[in-house]
Design a protein around this motif. Structure first.
Motif, PDB file in Angstrom:
ATOM      1  N   THR A 147      77.724 111.435  13.662  1.00 24.49           N
ATOM      2  CA  THR A 147      77.966 110.304  14.550  1.00 24.49           C
ATOM      3  C   THR A 147      77.108 110.450  15.794  1.00 24.49           C
ATOM      4  OG1 THR A 147      79.706 111.533  15.663  1.00 24.49           O
ATOM      5  CG2 THR A 147      80.386 110.093  13.849  1.00 24.49           C
ATOM      6  N   GLY A 148      77.064 109.401  16.628  1.00 22.47           N
ATOM      7  CA  GLY A 148      76.382 109.496  17.912  1.00 22.47           C
ATOM      8  C   GLY A 148      74.894 109.758  17.795  1.00 22.47           C
ATOM      9  N   ARG A 149      74.298 109.424  16.641  1.00 28.12           N
ATOM     10  CA  ARG A 149      72.884 109.673  16.456  1.00 28.12           C
ATOM     11  C   ARG A 149      72.377 108.846  15.265  1.00 28.12           C
ATOM     12  NH1 ARG A 149      71.088 114.784  15.649  1.00 28.12           N
ATOM     13  NH2 ARG A 149      69.318 113.712  14.752  1.00 28.12           N
ATOM     14  N   LEU A 150      71.091 109.015  14.923  1.00 31.13           N
ATOM     15  CA  LEU A 150      70.605 108.450  13.668  1.00 31.13           C
ATOM     16  C   LEU A 150      71.143 109.354  12.565  1.00 31.13           C
ATOM     17  CD1 LEU A 150      66.880 107.630  14.358  1.00 31.13           C
ATOM     18  CD2 LEU A 150      68.652 106.018  13.688  1.00 31.13           C
ATOM     19  N   VAL A 151      71.900 108.791  11.661  1.00 31.99           N
ATOM     20  CA  VAL A 151      72.553 109.619  10.665  1.00 31.99           C
ATOM     21  C   VAL A 151      71.871 109.428   9.315  1.00 31.99           C
ATOM     22  CG1 VAL A 151      74.710 109.932   9.428  1.00 31.99           C
ATOM     23  CG2 VAL A 151      74.721 109.598  11.887  1.00 31.99           C
ATOM     24  N   PRO A 152      71.479 110.515   8.683  1.00 28.78           N
ATOM     25  CA  PRO A 152      70.787 110.382   7.401  1.00 28.78           C
ATOM     26  C   PRO A 152      71.743 110.005   6.268  1.00 28.78           C
ATOM     27  CG  PRO A 152      71.117 112.695   7.923  1.00 28.78           C
ATOM     28  CD  PRO A 152      71.610 111.921   9.107  1.00 28.78           C
ATOM     29  N   ILE A 153      71.301 109.127   5.412  1.00 34.83           N
ATOM     30  CA  ILE A 153      72.074 108.757   4.232  1.00 34.83           C
ATOM     31  C   ILE A 153      71.286 109.223   3.013  1.00 34.83           C
ATOM     32  CG2 ILE A 153      73.215 106.888   2.987  1.00 34.83           C
ATOM     33  CD1 ILE A 153      74.186 107.052   5.828  1.00 34.83           C
ATOM     34  N   TYR A 154      71.945 110.022   2.174  1.00 37.06           N
ATOM     35  CA  TYR A 154      71.270 110.626   1.036  1.00 37.06           C
ATOM     36  C   TYR A 154      71.613 109.886  -0.248  1.00 37.06           C
ATOM     37  CZ  TYR A 154      70.517 114.402   4.304  1.00 37.06           C
ATOM     38  OH  TYR A 154      70.123 115.118   5.387  1.00 37.06           O
ATOM     39  N   ALA A 199      58.484 118.394  10.630  1.00 39.18           N
ATOM     40  CA  ALA A 199      58.683 117.306   9.672  1.00 39.18           C
ATOM     41  C   ALA A 199      60.006 117.462   8.924  1.00 39.18           C
ATOM     42  CB  ALA A 199      57.524 117.259   8.689  1.00 39.18           C
ATOM     43  N   VAL A 200      60.322 118.690   8.538  1.00 32.26           N
ATOM     44  CA  VAL A 200      61.528 118.886   7.747  1.00 32.26           C
ATOM     45  C   VAL A 200      62.772 118.614   8.613  1.00 32.26           C
ATOM     46  CG1 VAL A 200      62.149 121.328   7.938  1.00 32.26           C
ATOM     47  CG2 VAL A 200      62.178 120.247   5.733  1.00 32.26           C
ATOM     48  N   ASN A 201      62.674 118.955   9.897  1.00 32.58           N
ATOM     49  CA  ASN A 201      63.779 118.628  10.802  1.00 32.58           C
ATOM     50  C   ASN A 201      63.908 117.130  11.006  1.00 32.58           C
ATOM     51  OD1 ASN A 201      65.432 120.728  12.222  1.00 32.58           O
ATOM     52  ND2 ASN A 201      63.412 121.699  12.235  1.00 32.58           N
ATOM     53  N   GLN A 202      62.764 116.501  11.181  1.00 30.75           N
ATOM     54  CA  GLN A 202      62.805 115.084  11.534  1.00 30.75           C
ATOM     55  C   GLN A 202      63.098 114.171  10.364  1.00 30.75           C
ATOM     56  OE1 GLN A 202      59.240 114.376  13.808  1.00 30.75           O
ATOM     57  NE2 GLN A 202      60.192 115.228  15.637  1.00 30.75           N
ATOM     58  N   ILE A 203      62.859 114.664   9.180  1.00 27.76           N
ATOM     59  CA  ILE A 203      63.189 113.804   8.048  1.00 27.76           C
ATOM     60  C   ILE A 203      64.708 113.768   7.854  1.00 27.76           C
ATOM     61  CG2 ILE A 203      63.116 115.420   6.081  1.00 27.76           C
ATOM     62  CD1 ILE A 203      61.384 113.243   4.659  1.00 27.76           C
ATOM     63  N   HIS A 204      65.385 114.866   8.248  1.00 25.80           N
ATOM     64  CA  HIS A 204      66.847 114.882   8.114  1.00 25.80           C
ATOM     65  C   HIS A 204      67.548 114.346   9.359  1.00 25.80           C
ATOM     66  CE1 HIS A 204      67.037 116.859   4.239  1.00 25.80           C
ATOM     67  NE2 HIS A 204      66.115 117.712   4.642  1.00 25.80           N
ATOM     68  N   PHE A 205      67.125 114.836  10.495  1.00 26.84           N
ATOM     69  CA  PHE A 205      67.827 114.443  11.716  1.00 26.84           C
ATOM     70  C   PHE A 205      66.856 113.945  12.788  1.00 26.84           C
ATOM     71  CE2 PHE A 205      70.723 117.392   9.612  1.00 26.84           C
ATOM     72  CZ  PHE A 205      71.865 116.606   9.568  1.00 26.84           C
ATOM     73  N   PRO A 206      66.297 112.773  12.550  1.00 25.49           N
ATOM     74  CA  PRO A 206      65.334 112.242  13.513  1.00 25.49           C
ATOM     75  C   PRO A 206      66.035 111.757  14.773  1.00 25.49           C
ATOM     76  CG  PRO A 206      65.811 110.600  11.849  1.00 25.49           C
ATOM     77  CD  PRO A 206      66.566 111.840  11.452  1.00 25.49           C
TER      78      PRO A 206
END
Ligand code: ADP
Ligand code: MG
Length: 709
Positions: A147-154, A199-206
Motif C-alpha cells: 500500500t502507499g506506493r506503486l504496487v506490483p501486480i504479478y 533495474a531488478v529493484n525498479q521492475i518490482h518496486f518502482p
C-alpha cells in the motif's frame, strides 16, 4: 547475503509446503522469483484522507481500526468481516468475504493501511471492498510493499497471489548480493538503461511508473540481445566451417528448366540463383526459402538437388510427413523422368528407388540404406526416417528441409555428425510468411530467399465467413461442386466448445485425444447424414503412416470426394482438383494458419472457395476472420497475427524455446533493431567475447535453451 542461485527453500519464511507450491509455478531459485516480473502496477502511492474519498476511486487510506464486526449470510453461506477504519477526517468501512483468518490479524486500536477500490455499499455509504491491507505501515519506520506506493501486480493464481509474491520479493531484494550486469556497460549507457541491480529493484518496486517501464525494457533488450548474439555467433561459426563447393553448371540448369511444362516465376528464378550461388561457396549455406503455399518452392529446391547430384554429390530432402515426402518424390518423377542417378523415397513404411523413366522399384530398406552409404543414390527423399542412426551418407552436400521452421539446426547436426569436417549446405523451406522482425531475431542465423508471387493463371480463392444459419446452404454448394467433379477438404479444429470445461487446462495428450474424437464425429456426421451419397475420407495423426498415405493417395487420385482432416498433419499437400477448403471452428485458428489451409486449394484451373465456419458471433472474431478476406499476401497476415497473438502463438512456443519477454519484445521493432545493432557492433570489436566472460556464459546458457547447439 542472498544469491541468485540460492534455492527458495533456504529462504527464511518459506517452509517445505510453500516451497512445493512455488515449485509448481517453476519458481525454484531466488533468480526465478526475482525474474517473475509484474505485468502491471496499481497506483496506491497517494494516501488519501477518508473524507476526500469518492466512488470508484482506487485509493490508499491510513487509519486506526475502531471497530471489527463479523456476520454470516445464511443464504449464500458467506462469512463477512467488516472493519471500521478512522483517520483524522472521518471513517470508512472495509469488507472482506470468506477470509476468516483476518480476525486473527486485525485488532482494535492498531494502525492499518488499506488500498483498494471505493464502492458504494448496498446500504448506502462508501466502502472499501476487499482492499489490500498492511499493518502498522503509517509510522514510517519500514517501507511499504502493498500500500502507499506503486504496487506490483504479478501473473497470479488463487494459490499464489500478488500479495504473497510481494511479501516474498521485497526482503529478497533488500538482502540480495550485488549482481554483475551481463550487458556491457557501454551499451547500458548508450541505451540509457538502468544497470541490473537498479533495474531488478525498479521492475518490482518502482517509485514512478516510468522506472518500471525502463527496467522492463532493459530486460527485454537483454533477452533480444542474447538472442541476436547467439544467432550471429552461429553465423560466424558456420562461416568458419567447410562445405562442398558445388560449382554451378548453367547449361545443365537451363536444360532442366527447358523441360518443365511451365516457366519459373521471376522470384522463383531469383531464389534459385541465390541458392545455386550460395552453394558454390566452400562454406555451408544456411538459407530459408520462404514463399506462400503454392508458390512453387519444391521445384526450386529440386533443381538445387539435381545440381548437386550432377556434381556426383548427394542431396537429402526431408519432409515432416510421409504424404509430403511422397509428393516430393512424385515431383521428381514427374518433372525429371530422364534422371538416372537414383532418386529414393525412404519413410518408416516405404522404401522405393527411381532410376528414370519407368524404372521404379520397391526395395528392401536394408538394400536401400546400403545404396545410400555407397553413394550409388544421389537424391534421397524422406521423413525423419532419414536421420536414423543406421543411415550413413557418403557425400552429403545439400540438406533440404520442408515446412518446418526450426526443424533444422538439430537435425542438421544429426545428419552431419558423420562427417564433421565438411557440412552440407542447408536449405529450409517454409510457407509460413514470417514477419521481418522475426526473421531478424529468431531466424537471424539464416539468409533469406523469398518467392513473392504465385505462378501465373491462379485464380483468387473466394473466401466466405459462414454463420450457423447458412450451414445448409454451404453444404448444398459443396454438393454441387462435387457433382461437377471437384473435391473438398474439411479441416476440424482441435476441440469442440462443449468439451472444454471453462478454465480447464488440458494436457497435450488430452487435446490430441479430443482432436481425434472431434474429427471422427465430423466424419460420422458428414459421411452418414449430410453426404451419404458421396465418398468421404478421414485423415488424422493417429493413423498409421501407410494408412495415411493410402488415404491421401486416394484423395489425390480422385477416389474420395471429401477429405476430413485434423489440422496438424498436412502442410503443403498439392491436389489440383480440390477446390473447396471448409474450415470448422475457424475462430480457433491463427490467421497465418487459416491462410495456410486456404492455400491448399486454388492450385488448379478451377475457381476455388474457402468457407470459414464459425459459431462465434463475437465482433472481434468476425473482424479477425475478415482480415483473411482483405489481406493481399501472407506477410500482411503474419504481421497482423503477430500483433494480435504475439510470436509465441504464432510460431508455437515450444518450437522456439525463446523466453517470454523476448517473444513479447519482438513485437517492438525498435528494440529489435537496437539490440541487433548492439550485437553486431560488439561482435565486430570482440568476436569471441573475450572481454565479456559473463555475457559469454549467458549466451551459452541461452543457446542451450533455444537449441542452437
Ligand atoms: P509450395 O511452395 O507450396 O511447396 P509447390 O512446390 O508444391 O508449392 O508447387 C505448387 C504447384 O505449382 C505444383 O503443382 C508445382 O508443380 C506448380 N508450379 C511450381 N512452379 C510453377 C510455375 N512457375 N508455374 C506454374 N506452376 C508451377
Ligand atoms: Mg511445399
Amino acid at each position: 547475503m542472498i544469491k541468485l542461485s540460492t534455492p527458495l527453500f533456504e529462504i527464511r519464511g518459506i517452509g517445505p509446503k510453500f516451497f512445493e507450491r512455488l515449485k509448481k509455478f517453476g519458481l525454484i531459485t531466488v533468480k526465478d522469483l526475482l525474474w517473475h516480473f509484474p505485468f502491471r502496477y496499481e497506483d496506491f502511492s497517494q494516501i488519501s484522507k477518508i473524507a476526500d474519498l469518492k466512488i470508484n476511486q482506487t485509493a490508499t487510506v491510513s487509519g486506526v481500526i475502531s471497530d471489527i464486526k463479523v456476520h454470516r449470510t445464511w443464504k449464500r453461506r458467506m462469512f463477512i468481516i467488516e472493519v471500521l477504519v478512522s483517520d483524522d477526517t472521518g471513517s470508512i468501512k472495509a469488507i472482506w468475504f470468506n477470509q476468516r483468518f483476518l480476525l486473527s490479524i486485525f485488532k482494535k486500536g492498531i494502525i492499518v493501511n488499506l488500498a483498494g477500490k471505493v464502492v458504494e455499499s448496498p446500504k448506502g455509504g462508501l466502502t472499501l471492498s476487499h482492499p489490500v491491507y498492511e499493518l502498522g505501515a503509517s509510522d514510517g519506520e519500514r517501507e511499504t510493499r502493498h500500500t502507499g506506493r506503486l504496487v506490483p501486480i504479478y501473473p497470479e493464481t488463487k494459490r499464489l497471489t500478488s500479495k504473497a509474491l510481494r511479501f516474498l520479493i521485497k526482503p529478497l531484494l533488500d538482502d540480495l548480493e550485488k549482481l554483475d550486469d551481463p550487458i556491457p556497460l557501454e551499451i547500458i549507457k548508450q541505451q540509457n538503461f538502468p544497470e541490473i541491480n537498479q533495474a531488478v529493484n525498479q521492475i518490482h518496486f518502482p517509485e514512478k511508473l516510468v522506472q518500471a517501464r525502463v527496467a522492463k525494457k532493459r530486460f527485454a533488450f537483454e533477452d533480444l540481445f542474447l538472442l541476436q548474439l547467439a544467432n550471429l555467433r552461429q553465423r560466424l561459426k558456420l562461416a568458419r566451417q567447410k562445405a562442398h563447393s558445388i560449382e554451378m553448371n548453367i547449361d545443365y540448369v537451363r536444360n532442366l528448366l527447358s523441360k518443365l511444362p511451365f516457366e519459373l516465376t521471376q522470384t522463383q528464378k531469383e531464389s534459385l540463383w541465390e541458392i545455386l550461388k550460395d552453394m558454390e561457396k566452400s562454406r555451408p549455406m544456411n538459407r530459408l526459402l520462404q514463399g506462400d503455399v503454392g508458390s512453387g518452392k519444391t521445384i526450386v529446391a529440386a533443381i538445387a538437388a539435381l545440381m548437386v547430384s550432377e556434381k556426383s554429390k548427394q542431396a537429402a530432402f526431408m519432409a515432416p510427413t510421409e504424404v509430403l515426402a511422397r509428393q516430393h518424390y512424385s515431383t521428381f518423377r514427374k518433372f525429371f523422368p530422364g534422371f538416372d542417378k537414383g532418386v529414393t523415397l525412404l519413410t518408416s513404411s516405404e522404401a522405393r528407388i527411381f532410376y528414370g523413366d519407368e524404372l521404379e522399384s520397391e526395395v528392401k530398406k536394408q538394400d536401400l540404406i546400403k545404396k545410400i552409404s555407397s553413394a550409388e543414390i544421389k537424391i534421397i527423399i524422406g521423413t525423419h526416417a532419414l536421420i536414423q542412426k543406421n543411415i550413413k551418407f557418403k557425400d552429403l552436400a545439400l540438406v533440404v528441409i520442408d515446412e518446418q521452421h526450426r526443424f533444422g539446426v538439430k537435425q542438421r547436426a544429426e545428419l552431419t555428425d558423420q562427417s564433421p569436417d565438411i557440412l552440407p549446405h542447408f536449405l529450409s523451406m517454409s510457407a509460413t510468411p514470417i514477419p521481418r522482425t522475426l526473421t531478424l531475431t529468431i531466424f537471424g542465423d539464416l539468409d533469406l530467399s523469398i518467392i513473392s508471387e504465385l505462378p501465373k493463371g491462379r485464380k483468387e480463392i473466394i473466401t466466405k465467413i459462414v454463420a450457423p444459419d447458412n450451414r445448409d446452404k454451404a453444404y448444398a454448394f459443396i454438393r454441387g461442386q462435387v457433382k461437377k467433379g471437384r473435391q473438398v477438404f474439411v479441416i476440424c479444429p482441435r476441440i469442440e466448445k462443449e468439451e472444454l470445461e471453462e478454465g480447464k487446462i488440458l494436457s497435450d495428450r488430452e487435446i490430441y485425444r479430443l482432436e481425434i474424437k472431434n474429427v471422427k464425429e465430423e466424419y460420422e456426421k458428414l459421411s452418414q447424414k449430410v453426404f451419404p451419397d458421396l465418398r468421404v475420407g478421414l485423415l488424422h495423426g493417429k493413423m498409421k503412416g501407410k494408412e495415411k498415405a493410402e488415404t491421401m493417395e486416394k484423395f489425390k487420385n480422385g477416389e474420395t470426394d471429401i477429405l476430413i482432416s485434423t489440422s496438424v498433419i498436412e502442410v503443403g499437400v498439392d491436389v489440383a482438383n480440390a477446390t473447396i477448403m471448409m474450415i470448422e471452428g475457424s475462430e480457433r485458428f491463427g490467421l497465418a494458419q487459416l491462410y495456410q489451409f486456404r492455400g491448399r486449394v486454388g492450385r488448379g484451373e478451377h475457381q476455388s472457395f474457402c468457407f470459414l465456419f464459425t459459431e462465434s458471433s463475437a465482433k472481434t472474431t468476425y473482424k479477425r476472420l475478415h482480415s483473411l478476406l482483405e489481406a493481399k499476401n501472407g506477410f500482411e497476415l503474419a504481421e497482423k497475427d503477430l500483433a494480435i497473438r504475439g510470436p509465441g502463438e504464432f510460431l508455437g512456443e515450444s518450437q522456439t524455446g525463446t523466453p517470454d519477454l523476448a517473444m513479447k519484445a519482438i513485437q517492438n521493432p525498435e528494440l529489435v533493431k537496437s539490440s541487433r545493432e548492439a550485437a553486431v557492433n560488439l561482435l565486430k570489436t570482440d568476436p569471441k567475447l573475450k572481454n565479456y566472460p559473463l555475457l559469454l556464459l549467458k549466451i551459452q546458457e541461452f543457446e542451450k535453451q533455444i537449441h542452437l547447439e
